[in-house]
Design a protein around this motif. Structure first.
Motif: not given
Length: 347
Positions: A135-154
């Motif tokens: 997986r790309t760095v971006r996808s791993q970062l965005e997944e971590t953001v979703r799991e920890i902060t609850g943010l989605r999408g843009a």
């Protein structure tokens, strides 16, 4: 139960909790409290490797504690114990309290859902092993953001890009896979992942590995900001220049034991460290004489009964056959001052 066999007190601190280390600074209650933490690995043939031996530490809000020592002294094992990431042959004793949770007795569900990334962030020593290779760095970062902060999408995308910038990870590399990154870029990607949760305590295990000096300073300054904003920072490093730049306090480990603790300003300046081993670490720096410590560290499955540093110490005598207790931030029968060290050069 976390991997390995653990024993310790209940998850909530009690009035019987051991007193803080004698060098602990006054003030508010610590964010992280480690008491008499020991880790032993049961090996084939009945061998027991004592990787961490009765370590006690405190970490307060707004503080950076640098844990330093030679490779193999137990620093990274201590980090793994706090995160519940030890292998199944580990036997753990002692306690480590963070936000009312005993990290040693907590089960995997608590560690995964409430601790890792949320209360205790990690910058790993081997970032390539912690990044998903497909997986790309971006996808791993965005997944971590979703799991920890609850943010989605843009919103999650912008957050991921912002945290990458904080870690000096270039935006034009976000869509690359881990195998396309240099060691230094992998280190910065791991740092970005650790910063997502802005955890109350951040554990940085050799965070400057693979970075050139300019990026070392930038990374260290970003980590320092983490502490300056009221969080705790535990930095495990052999980079003494980075430790001097970032730390409020220093703890020196040797053969699994903490042998000296104290304010960083005193350690790197005047009066300097008092333990002969800690003094030797500074003397080995190119700008301080480039004098190596003689001999080799002991094997952790064959530690001497007394002071583990005695076979390498020019001040050792028969008294060093007894293990010195850590008193006043120092575990040594024969502490040295700068003046006495000049008078008694290493043989």
């Amino acid at each position: 139960m976390a991997p390995g066999t653990a024993t310790g007190t209940a998850a909530e601190p009690t009035p019987g909790t051991p007193a803080p280390p004698s060098d602990a600074p006054p003030g508010a209650a610590p964010l992280l409290t480690v008491r008499d933490l020991s880790v032993r690995f049961l090996m084939r043939g009945g061998r027991r490797v004592a990787a961490v031996d009765e370590v006690s530490l405190d970490l307060r809000a707004g503080e950076c504690l640098a844990l330093i020592g030679e490779s193999g002294c137990g620093k990274s094992v201590l980090a793994s114990a706090l995160l519940g990431l030890l292998p199944g042959n580990a036997v753990v004793d002692g306690t480590a309290h963070l936000d009312g949770i005993d990290l040693i007795t907590a089960d995997e569900r608590v560690l995964a859902r409430r601790v890792r990334g949320r209360r205790l962030g990690l910058i790993p020593q081997s970032p390539a092993a912690h990044l998903t290779p497909v997986r790309t760095v971006r996808s791993q970062l965005e997944e971590t953001v979703r799991e920890i902060t609850g943010l989605r999408g843009a919103a999650a995308r912008r957050f991921a890009e912002d945290v990458a910038a904080r870690a000096a990870f270039p935006a034009d590399h976000l869509d690359r896979h881990p195998h396309e990154l240099s060691g230094g870029l992998a280190q910065r990607a791991a740092t970005a992942l650790a910063l997502v949760g802005d955890a109350p305590v951040l554990l940085a295990d050799e965070p400057t590995t693979g970075l050139d000096r300019d990026l070392v300073d930038r990374t260290v300054d970003e980590l320092r900001r983490h502490a300056d904003e009221g969080r705790g920072l535990l930095v495990i490093t052999h980079d003494l220049a980075a430790a001097e730049r970032i730390a409020d306090r220093v703890a020196v480990m040797y053969a699994g034991r903490v042998v000296e603790t104290g304010p960083a300003a005193d350690f790197f300046g005047d009066p300097g460290p008092a333990h002969p081993y800690a003094r030797g670490l500074l003397d080995a720096l190119p700008e301080r004489g480039f004098t190596p410590i003689p001999g080799m560290p002991p094997e952790l499955d064959a530690l001497p009964g007394g002071c583990a540093f005695a076979p390498r110490c020019f001040r050792a005598d028969d008294r060093c056959g007894e293990r010195p207790a850590l008193v006043g931030g120092l575990a040594c029968h024969h502490p040295v001052s700068r003046a006495r060290l000049r008078e008694e050069p290493r043989a």
